[in-house]
Scaffold this motif. Structure first.
Motif, PDB file in Angstrom:
ATOM      1  N   VAL A 181       0.832  -1.204   0.000  1.00  0.00           N
ATOM      2  CA  VAL A 181       0.000   0.000   0.000  1.00  0.00           C
ATOM      3  C   VAL A 181       0.863   1.248   0.000  1.00  0.00           C
ATOM      4  O   VAL A 181       0.614   2.206  -0.745  1.00  0.00           O
ATOM      5  N   LEU A 185       1.036   4.113  -2.948  1.00  0.00           N
ATOM      6  CA  LEU A 185       0.768   5.534  -2.723  1.00  0.00           C
ATOM      7  C   LEU A 185       1.935   6.399  -3.179  1.00  0.00           C
ATOM      8  O   LEU A 185       1.740   7.448  -3.806  1.00  0.00           O
ATOM      9  N   THR A 237      -6.269  -1.692  10.306  1.00  0.00           N
ATOM     10  CA  THR A 237      -5.639  -1.159   9.097  1.00  0.00           C
ATOM     11  C   THR A 237      -5.369  -2.260   8.073  1.00  0.00           C
ATOM     12  O   THR A 237      -4.319  -2.279   7.427  1.00  0.00           O
ATOM     13  N   ARG A 242      -8.017  -0.422   3.728  1.00  0.00           N
ATOM     14  CA  ARG A 242      -7.271   0.656   3.075  1.00  0.00           C
ATOM     15  C   ARG A 242      -7.685   0.834   1.620  1.00  0.00           C
ATOM     16  O   ARG A 242      -7.806   1.968   1.133  1.00  0.00           O
ATOM     17  N   ALA A 245     -10.875   2.657   1.635  1.00  0.00           N
ATOM     18  CA  ALA A 245     -10.710   4.085   1.881  1.00  0.00           C
ATOM     19  C   ALA A 245     -10.282   4.816   0.612  1.00  0.00           C
ATOM     20  O   ALA A 245     -10.755   5.918   0.330  1.00  0.00           O
ATOM     21  N   MET A 246      -9.391   4.204  -0.167  1.00  0.00           N
ATOM     22  CA  MET A 246      -8.966   4.815  -1.430  1.00  0.00           C
ATOM     23  C   MET A 246     -10.164   5.034  -2.352  1.00  0.00           C
ATOM     24  O   MET A 246     -10.328   6.103  -2.957  1.00  0.00           O
ATOM     25  N   LEU A 249     -12.695   7.781  -1.078  1.00  0.00           N
ATOM     26  CA  LEU A 249     -12.237   9.157  -1.163  1.00  0.00           C
ATOM     27  C   LEU A 249     -12.173   9.686  -2.591  1.00  0.00           C
ATOM     28  O   LEU A 249     -12.108  10.897  -2.804  1.00  0.00           O
ATOM     29  N   THR A 452      -1.642  11.096   3.577  1.00  0.00           N
ATOM     30  CA  THR A 452      -2.125   9.741   3.264  1.00  0.00           C
ATOM     31  C   THR A 452      -2.746   9.057   4.481  1.00  0.00           C
ATOM     32  O   THR A 452      -3.078   7.877   4.416  1.00  0.00           O
ATOM     33  N   ASN A 454      -5.657   9.273   5.888  1.00  0.00           N
ATOM     34  CA  ASN A 454      -7.030   8.769   5.748  1.00  0.00           C
ATOM     35  C   ASN A 454      -7.098   7.501   4.903  1.00  0.00           C
ATOM     36  O   ASN A 454      -8.168   6.886   4.790  1.00  0.00           O
ATOM     37  N   ILE A 455      -5.987   7.102   4.327  1.00  0.00           N
ATOM     38  CA  ILE A 455      -5.906   5.810   3.640  1.00  0.00           C
ATOM     39  C   ILE A 455      -5.193   4.784   4.523  1.00  0.00           C
ATOM     40  O   ILE A 455      -5.645   3.650   4.659  1.00  0.00           O
ATOM     41  N   PRO A 458      -7.653   4.431   8.119  1.00  0.00           N
ATOM     42  CA  PRO A 458      -8.996   4.868   7.718  1.00  0.00           C
ATOM     43  C   PRO A 458      -9.997   4.959   8.860  1.00  0.00           C
ATOM     44  O   PRO A 458     -10.870   5.832   8.854  1.00  0.00           O
ATOM     45  N   GLN A 490     -11.353  15.182   2.258  1.00  0.00           N
ATOM     46  CA  GLN A 490     -11.758  14.439   3.446  1.00  0.00           C
ATOM     47  C   GLN A 490     -13.161  14.831   3.893  1.00  0.00           C
ATOM     48  O   GLN A 490     -14.022  13.971   4.123  1.00  0.00           O
TER      49      GLN A 490
END
Length: 540
Positions: A181, A185, A237, A242, A245-246, A249, A452, A454-455, A458, A490
């Protein structure tokens, strides 16, 4: 004498901090958390020495500078030497816990700045590889820097935790899913073309999954707006969470007209002033309208705007993941580009419209202080880097071209109010432009974006987002304004209230077009009856 002066300075700073906490109702509520948290470490360490045996005492509590035992060999490393200096400035007072978002959510001393400082000290001082326990608590830190605003003794937590993240990446082997991950990113987000392609794919997945309750369950996301989410659920997590979350968003559609190429010059004014404007990475894809509004506004105030070719991501996204080499590579490239402009045509300022980027660019001088080829140039760049509102505050802005009755809830991004210490300027500009600006309760607490975060975290990010939106709803706003694209993304994922960049409102008020998102809102907000209920604009 010097030690006596230090003691006086600390006492004055402590008094100012107590006064600030008591004056702010939202911080006053948080103070109880700070007082309760002092027990764990203070029971273990009832007396701390100041210098050679001196102590600083307050009623019921003994404070003192942290003692360290780094070896001379360790202190030969400039990064270690700087961290040791920061560690020694901590007095264990616990004020930071009152404004730390993760401590407020989890109530764990190790998820507070003070607890993390002890973990970092133990890791660095003993020269040992990072452990899973240390990594867990450092990863949960948002780097919101609220603790730096609160700290009475001036602990530079930002530089300390940045060093810790870099040290972790060099000494700790993350599991395969985590590495995947983070590598993804770092590969995608700093590059506009890759980021746009990834968002297009996420948009397709959104439509296929009809991203609602069923998808939250499939991807193991906590239910939206659940106030009873337990800490264990918030801190999960896993890979699916994750990925979820991606997807969540990602915007349902990308703005049209965004370009990858940077034209070398946008000739906008009479040439009396000349500035460079950061195009960056994520914001150029998600909201190109922000820089477009900036250029229009500057044009009306006789400022030439340069968009230098070759400039790109500021490095903040990878810097806060501990990928120091990559971050410094981005920094050096931008410094080369901007230095060329400074030397050739001269620049009055380098303007940044994303406060998270601004905090990092203003720190280039520190980041490259030991690089003989870049130290001087990095310091030059940092010295003229300014947030757009910071620059506009020094201009004589035109009077509002049209009256406005909009109520604006101003969300001060952490990188703005804590990282750059710019708190009142954006609100003052908005009020001068004719908007009714309201402060948000608990405005010092992060919204959960944090690059990053919030990814990568999350659950915690969603809890902080919902807390922020609940406080925003109390102000009954027509629109939310902020100065950071991460916060916009966000907050927009959990509310129907339109969210715009501060510069878009200022551009509109002084003769520019109405922001697109406001045009899309049903009805004309300017003609709205302010006495009518506004529950339809409250956060979901």
């Amino acid at each position: 004498m010097a030690r006596a002066i230090d003691r006086c300075r600390f006492a004055l700073a402590l008094a100012r901090n107590v006064a600030a906490l008591r004056a702010d109702p939202s911080r006053r509520r948080s103070e109880a958390h700070s007082t309760a948290s002092c027990g764990l470490i203070q029971r273990k360490l009832s007396k701390f020495t100041l210098g050679q045996g001196m102590t600083a005492t307050a009623p019921g509590v003994t404070y003192g500078l942290m003692q360290t035992s780094f070896s001379l060999a360790q202190l030969a490393d400039p990064h270690m030497r700087e961290s040791e200096k920061i560690l020694r400035s901590c007095v264990h007072c616990g004020f930071c816990t009152a404004t730390c978002p993760t401590y407020l959510l989890l109530g764990d001393e190790l998820d507070s700045p003070r607890g993390r400082i002890y973990l970092i000290k133990d890791m660095l001082e003993n020269g040992k590889p990072a452990t899973q326990e240390i990594v867990k608590h450092i990863d949960r830190c948002l780097s919101c820097l609220s603790c730096m605003t609160t700290c009475p003794s001036g602990v530079h937590y930002m530089h300390l935790v940045d060093h810790a993240r870099t040290y972790i990446e060099k000494t700790y082997v993350r599991d395969l899913r985590d590495r995947f991950v983070r590598a993804l990113l770092a590969y995608v987000l700093p590059y506009r073309g890759r980021f746009r392609l990834a968002l297009a794919g996420a948009s397709i997945v959104q439509r296929l999954l009809s991203f609602h309750a069923a998808t939250h369950k499939l991807l193991r996301l906590p239910a939206p707006r659940d106030p009873h989410t337990p800490p264990r659920e918030m801190t999960r997590t896993g890979l699916l969470r994750r990925v979820g979350a991606m997807i969540a968003l990602a915007p349902q559609r990308l703005p049209s007209g965004a370009k990858d190429a940077n034209p070398p010059l946008v000739s906008t004014g009479s040439g009396r002033k000349r500035v460079a404007l950061l195009t960056g990475c994520a914001q150029a894809v998600l909201a190109p309208s922000i820089n477009e509004a900036t250029i229009r506004l500057l044009a009306r105030h006789n400022v030439d705007v340069v968009l230098p070719q070759g400039e790109g991501c500021c490095g903040a996204l990878v810097h806060h993941m501990g990928r120091d080499d990559e971050a410094l590579g981005f920094a050096r490239r931008n410094i080369d580009v901007w230095t060329r402009e400074i030397d050739n045509g001269g620049l009055d300022a380098i303007l940044i419209t994303a406060s998270g980027c601004g905090t990092t660019i203003k720190d280039y001088g520190f980041m490259l202080r030991d690089d003989p080829a870049y130290a001087e140039r990095a310091a030059r760049v940092s010295a003229i880097a300014k947030d757009i509102t910071e620059y506009l505050d020094a201009l004589d802005l035109a009077k509002p071209a049209r009256p406005s009755r909009l109520t604006v809830a101003y969300h001060s991004a952490c990188s703005m109010q804590h990282g750059q210490r710019i708190a009142d300027v954006p609100k003052r500009l908005l009020r001068s432009a004719g908007f009714k600006v309201k402060d948000i309760p608990e405005g010092h607490i992060c919204c959960g974006s944090a690059g990053t975060y919030n990814i990568l975290q999350p659950g915690l990010a969603m809890a902080l987002r919902d807390r922020k939106l609940a406080n925003i709803a109390k102000t009954r706003p027509d629109v939310i304004a902020t100065g950071n694209i991460g916060c916009i993304t966000q907050l927009a994922s959990g509310t129907t209230v339109p969210i715009v960049h501060t510069i878009e409102l200022l551009d509109w008020a002084t003769g520019g077009p109405k922001p697109t998102i406001l045009r899309e809102v049903a009805g004309d907000l300017l003609a709205a009856d302010k006495s009518a209920p506004q529950t339809e604009l409250a956060a979901r």
